[in-house]
Scaffold this motif. Structure first.
Motif, PDB file in Angstrom:
ATOM      1  N   PHE A 189       0.764  -1.101  -0.144  1.00  0.00           N
ATOM      2  CA  PHE A 189      -0.008   0.034  -0.122  1.00  0.00           C
ATOM      3  C   PHE A 189       0.846   1.480  -0.012  1.00  0.00           C
ATOM      4  N   VAL A 190       2.187   1.051   0.175  1.00  0.00           N
ATOM      5  CA  VAL A 190       3.305   2.095   0.032  1.00  0.00           C
ATOM      6  C   VAL A 190       4.326   1.507  -0.651  1.00  0.00           C
ATOM      7  N   LEU A 191       4.737   2.473  -1.736  1.00  0.00           N
ATOM      8  CA  LEU A 191       5.956   1.865  -2.563  1.00  0.00           C
ATOM      9  C   LEU A 191       6.884   2.889  -2.709  1.00  0.00           C
ATOM     10  N   ILE A 192       8.147   2.759  -2.342  1.00  0.00           N
ATOM     11  CA  ILE A 192       9.291   3.770  -2.575  1.00  0.00           C
ATOM     12  C   ILE A 192      10.355   3.021  -3.351  1.00  0.00           C
ATOM     13  N   ASN A 193      10.353   3.706  -4.838  1.00  0.00           N
ATOM     14  CA  ASN A 193      11.297   3.185  -5.605  1.00  0.00           C
ATOM     15  C   ASN A 193      12.520   4.059  -5.861  1.00  0.00           C
ATOM     16  N   HIS A 194      13.284   3.597  -4.736  1.00  0.00           N
ATOM     17  CA  HIS A 194      14.776   4.030  -4.746  1.00  0.00           C
ATOM     18  C   HIS A 194      15.867   2.974  -4.127  1.00  0.00           C
ATOM     19  N   SER A 195      16.973   3.102  -4.602  1.00  0.00           N
ATOM     20  CA  SER A 195      17.859   1.770  -4.368  1.00  0.00           C
ATOM     21  C   SER A 195      18.180   1.838  -2.933  1.00  0.00           C
ATOM     22  N   ASP A 196      18.213   3.122  -2.287  1.00  0.00           N
ATOM     23  CA  ASP A 196      18.607   3.201  -0.908  1.00  0.00           C
ATOM     24  C   ASP A 196      17.566   2.971   0.086  1.00  0.00           C
ATOM     25  N   ALA A 197      16.294   2.969  -0.245  1.00  0.00           N
ATOM     26  CA  ALA A 197      15.143   2.861   0.665  1.00  0.00           C
ATOM     27  C   ALA A 197      14.999   1.516   1.172  1.00  0.00           C
ATOM     28  N   LYS A 198      14.801   1.406   2.526  1.00  0.00           N
ATOM     29  CA  LYS A 198      14.707   0.128   3.208  1.00  0.00           C
ATOM     30  C   LYS A 198      13.653   0.349   4.243  1.00  0.00           C
ATOM     31  N   SER A 199      12.515  -0.495   4.218  1.00  0.00           N
ATOM     32  CA  SER A 199      11.498  -0.401   4.928  1.00  0.00           C
ATOM     33  C   SER A 199      11.526  -0.894   6.356  1.00  0.00           C
ATOM     34  N   LYS A 200      10.798  -0.343   7.330  1.00  0.00           N
ATOM     35  CA  LYS A 200      11.086  -0.778   8.756  1.00  0.00           C
ATOM     36  C   LYS A 200       9.744  -0.801   9.422  1.00  0.00           C
ATOM     37  N   PRO A 201       9.452  -1.270  10.572  1.00  0.00           N
ATOM     38  CA  PRO A 201       8.444  -1.157  11.387  1.00  0.00           C
ATOM     39  C   PRO A 201       8.031   0.421  11.500  1.00  0.00           C
ATOM     40  N   LEU A 202       6.942   0.942  11.646  1.00  0.00           N
ATOM     41  CA  LEU A 202       6.673   2.415  11.849  1.00  0.00           C
ATOM     42  C   LEU A 202       5.945   2.306  13.333  1.00  0.00           C
ATOM     43  N   SER A 203       6.583   3.067  14.290  1.00  0.00           N
ATOM     44  CA  SER A 203       5.896   3.292  15.429  1.00  0.00           C
ATOM     45  C   SER A 203       4.697   4.001  15.341  1.00  0.00           C
TER      46      SER A 203
END
Length: 349
Positions: A167-181
């Motif tokens: 439901f959220v997408l970031i097209n960037h080579s350095d982007a890393k998803s993590k849990p959101l407080s």
């Protein structure tokens, strides 16, 4: 009830059982530093002095040095602001009750640090692991319970990616998803890009566009609800300019799209006059602009309309930064647009 910053200064000035001339001068300085009017100071001073300990005076002026050091510590605004953010995040990790939050925010706000503390608690703002804090913020640490339990910095663990639609997408080579407080139900999911999806079996109804930053309408709606709820938590009105006695219900918020317009509606409790669902809309076409309220709308309804519109603008201006910072990116976003159920941005280094 926790003391205010000025009451803390009073306690230091009177800590030896008497107030010296230097102590009185420093209290004048503290009053100016905190921006208190004479009336506000008098109310706090009278309340505190009426409860002052009846202990015998032990010496003259021993408390002055402590007060002087505290005043000097309050001058380091940049360090205090950063520490307040870190303390807010640490308090959230330890466990923050509603009463502790209310007392802590009152004290921090008295120092001009309320927004910084709130940023650490509610938002992904440059809040790092807490290894300590300036002595000037010792009272705040006590209110937050950090003196008893300061969380230890733990080694970074790899983020566990769940299965599910993005439901959220970031097209960037350095982007890393993590849990959101600040939005725990939105969790990192497996995808070729940095991505988050709703916990459970949520499914997207349309294919996401292929822009740099893309998020579903349900995500911005959840962020709007959280912004309103955060204001309630801080004891503020849920919407700017909301007439006194009216109450908005963030869980009732609904978002609709009509072409390039996003329309937000929310139930408002008018007290004796019952419940209503007013609305407002913004135009999204490269930038966000508020659509005017309907003509001949009464002043009260116009204020509610503007409050709804402003919270939409705030949400659309802040959510991209939240997501990018959570992904570890320090980049700007431009060219906002709406598609079928999605909002998109371009990224610029």
């Amino acid at each position: 009830m926790a003391p205010t910053p000025f009451e803390h200064g009073l306690a230091l000035a009177w800590s030896d059982g008497a107030l010296s001339r230097d102590g009185a001068i420093m209290l004048e300085t503290l009053q100016k530093q905190l921006g208190l009017s004479d009336k506000e100071r008098a109310v706090q001073e009278q309340a505190w002095l009426s409860e002052m300990s009846k202990n015998q005076r032990r010496s003259f002026g021993d408390g002055d040095q402590i007060l002087r050091e505290w005043l000097e510590g309050l001058d380091d605004r940049a360090n205090l602001a950063a520490s307040a953010r870190d303390m807010g995040r640490a308090a959230l990790d330890v466990g923050l009750s509603k009463s502790a939050w209310t007392n802590a925010y009152q004290f921090a706000d008295g120092l001009g640090l309320g927004d910084d503390l709130a940023s650490g608690v509610w938002l992904e703002k440059e809040a790092g692991p807490l290894d300590g804090w300036p002595a000037a913020l010792d009272p705040l640490a006590i209110i937050l319970g950090l003196v008893i339990s300061v969380p230890k910095s733990a080694p970074m663990q790899p983020t566990q990616l769940a299965e599910g639609d993005a439901f959220v997408l970031i097209n960037h080579s350095d982007a890393k998803s993590k849990p959101l407080s600040w939005m725990p139900e939105l969790i990192p999911v497996k995808n070729d890009n940095c991505a988050w999806g709703w916990r459970g079996d949520g499914k997207v109804s349309t294919t996401p566009p292929s822009n740099d930053l893309v998020y579903c309408n349900s995500v911005i709606l959840s962020w709007i609800r959280r912004l309103v709820a955060m204001r309630h938590q801080r004891g503020e009105s849920g919407l700017e300019e909301l007439p006194e006695g009216f109450q908005v219900m963030p869980s009732s918020a609904e978002l609709e799209r009509d072409g390039n317009n996003l329309k937000l509606s929310m139930i408002v409790d008018l007290g004796e006059n019952g419940l209503v669902r007013p609305w407002a809309s913004v135009n999204v076409d490269g930038k966000v602009s508020i659509n005017p309220a309907p003509e001949n709308l009464g002043s009260t309804w116009a204020r509610i309309h503007d409050g709804l519109a402003n919270v939409m603008v705030t949400a659309l201006e802040t959510l991209p930064g939240q997501l990018l910072q959570a992904a570890g990116l320090q980049t700007n976003w431009t060219n906002i647009s709406v598609h079928e159920g999605w909002i998109t941005h371009d990224l610029s280094e």
